[in-house]
Design an enzyme around this catalytic site. Sequence first.
Site, PDB file in Angstrom:
ATOM      1  N   ARG A 105      -7.325   5.482  -5.776  1.00 43.57           N
ATOM      2  CA  ARG A 105      -7.097   6.921  -5.926  1.00 43.57           C
ATOM      3  C   ARG A 105      -7.397   7.379  -7.357  1.00 43.57           C
ATOM      4  NH1 ARG A 105      -1.072   7.394  -3.937  1.00 43.57           N
ATOM      5  NH2 ARG A 105      -1.424   9.619  -4.333  1.00 43.57           N
ATOM      6  N   ILE A 149       0.869  -1.169   0.000  1.00 40.56           N
ATOM      7  CA  ILE A 149       0.000   0.000   0.000  1.00 40.56           C
ATOM      8  C   ILE A 149       0.909   1.223   0.000  1.00 40.56           C
ATOM      9  CG2 ILE A 149      -2.011  -1.077   1.069  1.00 40.56           C
ATOM     10  CD1 ILE A 149      -1.166  -0.057   3.747  1.00 40.56           C
ATOM     11  N   ASP A 150       0.405   2.311  -0.536  1.00 43.80           N
ATOM     12  CA  ASP A 150       1.224   3.498  -0.715  1.00 43.80           C
ATOM     13  C   ASP A 150       1.774   4.021   0.606  1.00 43.80           C
ATOM     14  OD1 ASP A 150       0.566   3.401  -3.422  1.00 43.80           O
ATOM     15  OD2 ASP A 150      -1.170   4.701  -3.153  1.00 43.80           O
ATOM     16  N   LYS A 151       2.848   4.756   0.506  1.00 40.74           N
ATOM     17  CA  LYS A 151       3.497   5.304   1.695  1.00 40.74           C
ATOM     18  C   LYS A 151       2.511   6.031   2.597  1.00 40.74           C
ATOM     19  CE  LYS A 151       6.910   8.790   3.108  1.00 40.74           C
ATOM     20  NZ  LYS A 151       7.891   9.810   2.648  1.00 40.74           N
TER      21      LYS A 151
END
Length: 342
Positions: free
Chosen positions: A263, A143-145
Amino acid sequence: MAEALVEFVIAENPPKRLDKALSRDVPVEASLSRTRLAKLIAGGSVTLDGVVVNDPKHKVAGGEAVAITVPVAEDSHIGPEDIPLDVIWEDDDLIVINKPAGMVVHPAPGTPNGTLVNALLHHCGDTLSGVGGMKRPGIVHRIDKETSGLLVVAKTDAAHQGLAAQFEAHTVERYYRAVCYGVPDANDPRLRGVRGVNFEPGNIMKVTTHLARHKTDRQRQAVLFEGGRHAVTRVRIVEPLGDPAVACLVECWLETGRTHQIRVHMTHAGHGLIGDPVYGGRRKLAEKAIGPKGVMAAKSFERQALHAAVLGFEHPVTGEDLRFEAPLPEDMTQLIADLGGA
């Protein structure tokens, strides 16, 4: 270097190629993936009837005696770091982490340390039996930062292979909570004109497109309808925010799992995530609807308001059905409250 020897006989009617035949017949307990087997073949670690064979395309007929010399897993070149972790579940095969926003999953140029992998190397220590020949955690999804929430990580080759297969087959249950601009409602006539967006029973918004790297900005993903990779996201309204509603807490779940998928899809539908610096933009919200506190909260939120809330899968070794939930982090809870939510 310490080594282990794996011996077996190629069964009847094998695939013609050596690498495929080994992948079919290697004992399950050896936990050797096809990729790992290919490296062992190339490294001269495989013999057929006592003769070293280093060509993965070597033809086999069945009945050959195989011996594979497997080096014991080496220590990773990535350094362990004593970074606190929110461990939701752990056993000999895997570990489930509730990752905080701001933590990168894997070291990369520009982020050589302070990552989840660094923390796991310290936390797991000698319990890592080796993934792909290295004592390292097996990352099967990311998962993104700046996204918080649940991640499962393999501690063994067997777990890594089993989890990777489930993610590839899209059988893993993944639900996210997000705060978006506007309300993705089937009664909104605008949404009927957005290509790739339709509604299913229960006011579930379904976004179906292809995704690929943006042509000019390689850090972004772009929506396509030809080329790229198929991507499907579903979105359910949890709580409209404001009076009248100008934002919304939603639940998103993935039929596929592509980079930045939620997103990108939410922005494509016109409902970008609050705080998303890449896709969401900074929209003006009506102060009359949420008050000055709400306006400031949305404007100053420092990350995409996205949280991996639910993760479910079959244990890759025991076969047990596992399902985990992680509550919203404090920053998102406060954002929702400031926007007039419960």
